[in-house]
Design a protein around this motif. Structure first.
Motif, PDB file in Angstrom:
ATOM      1  N   VAL A 170      -3.372 -16.613   1.830  1.00 15.30           N
ATOM      2  CA  VAL A 170      -2.115 -16.979   1.439  1.00 15.30           C
ATOM      3  C   VAL A 170      -0.748 -18.095   1.140  1.00 15.30           C
ATOM      4  N   ASN A 171       0.275 -18.094   2.560  1.00 17.51           N
ATOM      5  CA  ASN A 171       0.785 -18.892   2.626  1.00 17.51           C
ATOM      6  C   ASN A 171       0.518 -19.846   2.715  1.00 17.51           C
ATOM      7  N   ARG A 172      -0.466 -20.478   3.615  1.00 13.00           N
ATOM      8  CA  ARG A 172      -1.185 -22.517   3.632  1.00 13.00           C
ATOM      9  C   ARG A 172      -1.005 -22.521   2.272  1.00 13.00           C
ATOM     10  N   VAL A 173      -1.361 -22.232   1.342  1.00  6.77           N
ATOM     11  CA  VAL A 173      -1.953 -22.486  -0.160  1.00  6.77           C
ATOM     12  C   VAL A 173      -0.492 -23.273  -0.452  1.00  6.77           C
ATOM     13  N   GLY A 174       0.710 -22.249  -0.376  1.00  8.07           N
ATOM     14  CA  GLY A 174       2.271 -22.535  -0.629  1.00  8.07           C
ATOM     15  C   GLY A 174       2.698 -24.017   0.085  1.00  8.07           C
ATOM     16  N   ASP A 175       2.345 -23.837   1.615  1.00 13.00           N
ATOM     17  CA  ASP A 175       2.409 -24.619   2.971  1.00 13.00           C
ATOM     18  C   ASP A 175       2.103 -26.044   2.127  1.00 13.00           C
ATOM     19  N   LEU A 232       6.643 -20.010  -4.278  1.00 11.29           N
ATOM     20  CA  LEU A 232       5.941 -19.509  -4.535  1.00 11.29           C
ATOM     21  C   LEU A 232       5.083 -18.339  -3.834  1.00 11.29           C
ATOM     22  N   GLY A 233       4.642 -19.438  -2.809  1.00  4.92           N
ATOM     23  CA  GLY A 233       3.927 -18.898  -1.799  1.00  4.92           C
ATOM     24  C   GLY A 233       5.042 -17.553  -0.211  1.00  4.92           C
ATOM     25  N   LEU A 240       0.441 -15.920  -6.299  1.00  5.74           N
ATOM     26  CA  LEU A 240       0.681 -15.973  -4.622  1.00  5.74           C
ATOM     27  C   LEU A 240       1.400 -14.620  -4.038  1.00  5.74           C
ATOM     28  N   HIS A 241       1.551 -13.900  -4.244  1.00  4.28           N
ATOM     29  CA  HIS A 241       2.678 -12.888  -3.843  1.00  4.28           C
ATOM     30  C   HIS A 241       1.560 -11.320  -3.376  1.00  4.28           C
ATOM     31  N   THR A 295       7.349 -12.271 -12.561  1.00 11.95           N
ATOM     32  CA  THR A 295       7.452 -11.462 -11.055  1.00 11.95           C
ATOM     33  C   THR A 295       7.861 -10.414 -11.505  1.00 11.95           C
ATOM     34  N   ALA A 296       9.677 -10.097 -11.866  1.00 12.23           N
ATOM     35  CA  ALA A 296       9.948  -9.485 -11.461  1.00 12.23           C
ATOM     36  C   ALA A 296       9.633  -8.070 -12.252  1.00 12.23           C
TER      37      ALA A 296
END
Length: 668
Positions: A170-175, A232-233, A240-241, A295-296
């Motif tokens: 998931v973090n790779r998507v944001g990266d 976002l990631g 992407l949470h 998100t909050a």
């Protein structure tokens, strides 16, 4: 001195992971913890010199990439923004290291764990002190690697490995968005140096370029959108949470470090650092504020029905990150950073206190199997109570001085997005208060539902685990009061050279002089959430049949199902993305290409056919002379017919015919 802040954690990592077998577990614990404490001491000096005295320091370490006009060195900048992050990262990390000495005492791989914590801290320090986007990206990818190693530390647990892979992917998507932003920055400014890029931002505000299938796209809008997509990631915003709650599978000190000071704050730090670019793009600021407010509220609503002790606190992290994000979207970056620093204190306190409860109950994490622990774990109760009160914004605790200011800024912003963010933030404050007090009631005040052996063996944490909690509790009570004028005071020059806000976006004075009844709206929502939590818990105890009839009602059942399924985001991700990618990976990539085309033309295709043809050719060599004579005569007749049919040159082709006949005769 400044470079030693970065080198000490790296030295702790090397000493624990390369020489751990020689210095032993106790030596690894001591060296890694002592190195982080030294880094924290030097961070205090750097904060005093760079932030309080206003002496910005740039350090050139060595050259890195030097290709014609593209020069990117290993350089670091220590200003008020990076010095504040140094305090947060090194302070929380040193306490987590100290806490981990006892928490991981029985683990046979504790030295490796301490080394991973130091490596995590090192990469985060590189990220926050970098002086260009490439060094920042090095730290950005490094914390992703370290988080994978820490979440999957107990690799024999299947769920831990799955959670680590999920967090990484998931973090790779944001990266990917961050990589595109770095490329766009170099294409626009021909450099990746912070000072040059930020100085030229206003001159590039009206320029455009072609991007993908779009023509005449605003350069800065593309750059800031991809920076926000990268954040976002990392900062676990809506969409992407999904990796953040599952990251609880790692040891509790890992959760405290990830949620308080490192991974989830990296995206917010990047947005705050690039405030000059974002101020030139009001459309992207609108998107940032909208995403943060959603998100909050989303994370706070999902936290209402969670039954895992650590996941309740994890969703509160996601919700508070939304508060910080929409504060950035409203152009008040100093308030977002102030809430980030405050949140690091009470969130680390909550996670480490939850670790004490889990440690005392033999690794039990289900809230429904707890209760009646007030007399057994009084210190843990006091610590969780302080952290929860700071989280909900109880007056005069640390969270009150930043969380309420975020909502006041939203209220004072005379736009649609300001009002939208304010009311969603108030609803999120209501949900936060509800699940925070629900956690306290179910864990400590309610009648016990735990197993007898757990209650008999429950014990308070040792001193070495309680000492970091006391420091964090002190900060959760007093830090906000002592630092509010420094960070968000009107006219404070603290972030004069680090942050930029256009004058038309300033609303701090309007928020300061807003009517008292409007400023107290978040506090009213907080009180209502606490009262509702207390009322429902008492109803469950005294009127079980009434509350049961209420729970099986149509509205409550569907609402509970919707929230417990996390707004179906996991289901959407599985059905729309993961399943399709898995089908593509099997049916197209594996079955059609690997097992199909490649093998047809590869080992099971051309090679097998060549072997078959060679066997057929071998069958012609029977060893009987009349077979060879037949072949020779047939070949001679074939060539004569070919020459007569096409009327070709007899001289040249006769030579080929004689040579061919002679070769066949030789073979025979």
């Amino acid at each position: 001195m400044f470079l030693l802040i970065l080198l000490f954690p790296f030295f702790g990592f090397l000493s624990s992971n390369l020489f751990g077998r020689f210095i032993g577990v106790s030596g690894s614990r001591f060296l890694s913890t002592f190195s982080i404490l030294l880094a924290f001491m030097l961070s205090l000096l750097a904060f005093f010199e760079s932030a309080l005295l206003g002496s910005v320091c740039s350090v050139f370490f060595s050259s890195w990439i030097n290709i014609e006009l593209f020069i990117t060195p290993w350089s670091f900048c220590f200003d008020s923004l990076s010095s504040t992050m140094l305090l947060v990262v090194c302070g929380v990390s040193s306490l987590v290291h100290l806490y981990s000495i006892e928490y991981m005492m029985s683990d046979p791989h504790a030295s490796r764990f301490m080394g991973y914590l130091s490596l995590f801290t090192f990469f985060m320090l590189v990220l926050v002190t970098s002086d260009n986007f490439l060094v920042m990206f090095f730290g950005w990818e490094g914390i992703g690697l370290a988080s994978f190693l820490l979440i999957s530390f107990w690799h024999t647990r299947i769920q831990a490995g799955k959670s680590a892979i999920k967090a990484m992917l998931v973090n790779r998507v944001g990266d990917l968005g961050l990589v595109l932003s770095v490329c766009s920055i170099f294409l626009t400014f021909k450099t990746l140096d912070y000072s040059i890029v930020f100085s030229l931002a206003s001159f590039s505000a009206e320029s455009s370029f072609s991007f993908l299938f779009f023509n005449n796209v605003d350069r800065l809008c593309v750059i800031t959108f991809f920076i926000f997509f990268g954040a976002l990631g990392k900062s676990a915003q809506i969409g992407l949470h999904i990796w953040l709650p599952d990251a609880m599978e790692g040891p509790t000190p890992v959760s405290a470090l990830i949620h308080a000071a490192t991974l989830v704050t990296a995206g917010l730090f990047l947005i705050i650092r690039c405030s000059v670019l974002f101020e030139e793009c009001p459309i992207i600021l609108f998107v940032v504020a909208l995403t943060g407010s959603l998100t909050a509220f989303f994370a706070a609503s999902v936290g209402l029905v969670q039954n895992d002790l650590k996941k309740v606190i994890a969703y509160s992290t996601c919700s508070q990150l939304g508060f910080m994000m929409f504060a950035c979207g409203l152009s008040h970056y100093s308030i977002a950073l102030f809430h980030l620093a405050n949140h690091a204190l009470f969130k680390a306190l909550l996670f480490l206190s939850a670790g004490c409860v889990i440690h005392g109950l033999l690794d039990e994490q289900d809230l429904r199997k707890m209760g009646g622990l007030l007399q057994i774990l009084p210190v843990s109760y006091a610590m969780i109570l302080i952290g929860s009160l700071a989280l909900v914004g109880f007056p005069f605790l640390t969270g009150f001085y930043s969380k309420d200011v975020v909502l006041e800024i939203a209220l004072a912003t005379p736009t649609f997005i300001g009002n939208f963010a304010h009311w969603l933030g108030c609803l999120a404050a209501f949900c936060t208060s509800f699940y925070s007090f629900r956690l306290i009631f179910l864990t400590f005040l309610n009648n016990t539902n735990s197993v007898k052996v757990y209650i008999e063996n429950a014990h308070e944490a040792p001193v070495i685990m309680v000492f970091p909690l006391m420091i964090l509790a002190f900060g959760s009570i007093f830090w906000g009061f002592f630092s509010k004028d420094l960070f968000i005071g009107v006219g404070s020059p603290f972030f004069l050279t680090s942050l930029t806000t256009n004058f038309e976006n300033l609303a701090l004075l309007d928020a300061e002089f807003a009517p008292a009844i409007l400023k107290n709206i978040p506090f009213i929502f907080t009180i209502l959430g606490a009262l509702l939590s207390f009322f429902l818990i008492n109803c469950c105890i005294t009127s079980k049949f009434v509350i049961f009839d209420y729970k099986i009602g149509f509205f409550y059942r569907n609402l509970y199902s919707f929230l417990s399924k996390k707004w179906h985001f996991d289901q959407l991700a599985n059905e729309l993305v993961i399943h399709k990618l898995m089908n593509f990976g099997y049916r197209v990539s594996f079955h059609l290409l690997d097992k199909g085309s490649i093998e047809i033309f590869g080992p099971f295709g051309s090679s097998s056919k060549l072997w078959g043809y060679s066997k057929l050719l071998g069958n012609l060599h029977s060893g009987m002379i009349f077979h060879y004579s037949f072949v020779m005569l047939f070949s001679i007749l074939f060539f004569f017919c070919w020459l007569l049919l096409f009327n070709l040159n007899w001289g040249v082709n006769s030579i080929f015919l004689i040579l061919f006949s002679y070769s066949l005769y030789s073979i025979a």
